[in-house]
Design a protein around this motif. Structure first.
Motif, PDB file in Angstrom:
ATOM      1  N   UNK A  55       0.827  -1.202   0.000  1.00  0.00           N
ATOM      2  CA  UNK A  55       0.000   0.000   0.000  1.00  0.00           C
ATOM      3  C   UNK A  55       0.861   1.251   0.000  1.00  0.00           C
ATOM      4  N   UNK A  56       2.081   1.138   0.536  1.00  0.00           N
ATOM      5  CA  UNK A  56       2.964   2.305   0.633  1.00  0.00           C
ATOM      6  C   UNK A  56       4.410   1.840   0.682  1.00  0.00           C
ATOM      7  N   UNK A  57       5.273   2.595   0.024  1.00  0.00           N
ATOM      8  CA  UNK A  57       6.707   2.335   0.060  1.00  0.00           C
ATOM      9  C   UNK A  57       7.396   3.554   0.657  1.00  0.00           C
ATOM     10  N   UNK A  58       8.438   3.330   1.434  1.00  0.00           N
ATOM     11  CA  UNK A  58       9.239   4.421   1.983  1.00  0.00           C
ATOM     12  C   UNK A  58      10.702   4.135   1.698  1.00  0.00           C
ATOM     13  N   UNK A  59      11.420   5.161   1.263  1.00  0.00           N
ATOM     14  CA  UNK A  59      12.848   5.065   1.002  1.00  0.00           C
ATOM     15  C   UNK A  59      13.570   5.753   2.145  1.00  0.00           C
ATOM     16  N   UNK A  60      14.501   5.048   2.779  1.00  0.00           N
ATOM     17  CA  UNK A  60      15.222   5.587   3.925  1.00  0.00           C
ATOM     18  C   UNK A  60      16.648   5.946   3.532  1.00  0.00           C
ATOM     19  N   UNK A  61      17.190   6.978   4.188  1.00  0.00           N
ATOM     20  CA  UNK A  61      18.595   7.307   3.970  1.00  0.00           C
ATOM     21  C   UNK A  61      19.465   6.464   4.902  1.00  0.00           C
ATOM     22  N   UNK A  62      20.760   6.718   4.904  1.00  0.00           N
ATOM     23  CA  UNK A  62      21.686   5.942   5.717  1.00  0.00           C
ATOM     24  C   UNK A  62      21.442   6.055   7.210  1.00  0.00           C
ATOM     25  N   UNK A  63      20.768   7.121   7.641  1.00  0.00           N
ATOM     26  CA  UNK A  63      20.461   7.320   9.060  1.00  0.00           C
ATOM     27  C   UNK A  63      19.088   6.770   9.445  1.00  0.00           C
ATOM     28  N   UNK A  64      18.387   6.164   8.482  1.00  0.00           N
ATOM     29  CA  UNK A  64      17.073   5.598   8.759  1.00  0.00           C
ATOM     30  C   UNK A  64      15.930   6.589   8.646  1.00  0.00           C
ATOM     31  N   UNK A  65      16.206   7.810   8.156  1.00  0.00           N
ATOM     32  CA  UNK A  65      15.148   8.810   7.993  1.00  0.00           C
ATOM     33  C   UNK A  65      14.438   8.588   6.665  1.00  0.00           C
ATOM     34  N   UNK A  66      13.124   8.792   6.663  1.00  0.00           N
ATOM     35  CA  UNK A  66      12.340   8.658   5.437  1.00  0.00           C
ATOM     36  C   UNK A  66      12.696   9.824   4.525  1.00  0.00           C
ATOM     37  N   UNK A  67      13.118   9.517   3.294  1.00  0.00           N
ATOM     38  CA  UNK A  67      13.485  10.554   2.320  1.00  0.00           C
ATOM     39  C   UNK A  67      12.543  10.588   1.132  1.00  0.00           C
ATOM     40  N   UNK A  68      11.742   9.526   0.954  1.00  0.00           N
ATOM     41  CA  UNK A  68      10.750   9.503  -0.121  1.00  0.00           C
ATOM     42  C   UNK A  68       9.639   8.535   0.261  1.00  0.00           C
ATOM     43  N   UNK A  69       8.414   8.850  -0.206  1.00  0.00           N
ATOM     44  CA  UNK A  69       7.257   7.987   0.023  1.00  0.00           C
ATOM     45  C   UNK A  69       6.499   7.823  -1.283  1.00  0.00           C
ATOM     46  N   UNK A  70       6.009   6.633  -1.504  1.00  0.00           N
ATOM     47  CA  UNK A  70       5.143   6.356  -2.648  1.00  0.00           C
ATOM     48  C   UNK A  70       3.922   5.648  -2.111  1.00  0.00           C
ATOM     49  N   UNK A  71       2.759   6.243  -2.327  1.00  0.00           N
ATOM     50  CA  UNK A  71       1.536   5.628  -1.833  1.00  0.00           C
ATOM     51  C   UNK A  71       0.442   6.656  -1.669  1.00  0.00           C
ATOM     52  N   UNK A  72      -0.615   6.307  -0.964  1.00  0.00           N
ATOM     53  CA  UNK A  72      -1.715   7.246  -0.745  1.00  0.00           C
ATOM     54  C   UNK A  72      -1.258   8.440   0.090  1.00  0.00           C
ATOM     55  N   UNK A  73      -1.681   9.633  -0.315  1.00  0.00           N
ATOM     56  CA  UNK A  73      -1.360  10.843   0.435  1.00  0.00           C
ATOM     57  C   UNK A  73      -2.338  11.064   1.568  1.00  0.00           C
ATOM     58  N   UNK A  74      -2.276  12.249   2.151  1.00  0.00           N
ATOM     59  CA  UNK A  74      -3.115  12.581   3.301  1.00  0.00           C
ATOM     60  C   UNK A  74      -4.603  12.506   2.977  1.00  0.00           C
ATOM     61  N   UNK A  75      -4.969  12.843   1.731  1.00  0.00           N
ATOM     62  CA  UNK A  75      -6.378  12.821   1.337  1.00  0.00           C
ATOM     63  C   UNK A  75      -6.700  11.611   0.466  1.00  0.00           C
TER      64      UNK A  75
END
Length: 186
Positions: A55-75
């Protein structure tokens, strides 16, 4: 020197008869080993998938922070969002609630500064926004191919613009002669 006779098939001369594993356990062990080898092989083959569903993908940087999201937005709209290291939205691409294609670029504060929209009628619009997120320059090409540019005042009025109607006639805002509004500082 006489050669040693070959042991009988199935005999195991180095293992005393009482230490031999019963045939059913040997078969179970062999089947378990084959299952394990097959499972390990299958896991190795999972490096490349033909289809991955989520349903959603998240791309993390080397520190584990989310840097990109693909999926349903807030609305609930489908979107790809790129975030800066502080978690602010810097780029958003997807469909809005009206199912229009939208690309927006955001400043360091996360405010939208540029938006590209292809609306339901296939008109293309490019909006440049000021730091207060008010549209200040609006470029558009209508569904019929008529281009136009509008200059927008901070109060929302459109004191100037240029364009071409779909039939080829030019238009300008204000509708008076542009030379009349030129400064005469001589």
């Amino acid at each position: 020197m006489d050669p040693k006779p070959l042991p009988h098939v199935g005999a195991s001369p180095s293992v005393p008869p009482r230490a031999r594993v019963p045939a059913p356990l040997r078969l179970a062990g062999l089947l378990g080993l084959l299952f394990l080898a097959g499972w390990v092989g299958a896991e190795q083959g999972r490096d490349v998938q033909d289809v991955i569903r989520s349903r959603r993908f998240e791309l993390l940087d080397g520190d584990g922070k989310v840097r990109a999201r693909l999926g349903p937005g807030e609305r609930g709209e489908t979107e790809l969002v790129v975030l800066d290291p502080t978690g602010r939205v810097r780029t958003r691409m997807g469909l809005n609630a009206q199912q229009e294609s939208v690309l927006s670029l955001h400043d360091a504060e996360g405010k939208t500064r540029l938006a590209l929209v292809i609306d339901e009628g296939s008109s293309t619009q490019l909006l440049l926004l000021d730091p207060g997120q008010k549209p200040r320059l609006h470029l558009a090409v209508s569904q019929r191919g008529a281009p136009g540019i509008l200059f927008v005042h901070s109060d929302g009025t459109m004191p100037a613009g240029l364009g071409v109607h779909a039939d080829g006639r030019a238009w300008a805002l204000p509708a008076k002669d542009v030379s009349e509004s030129q400064p005469t500082g001589r």
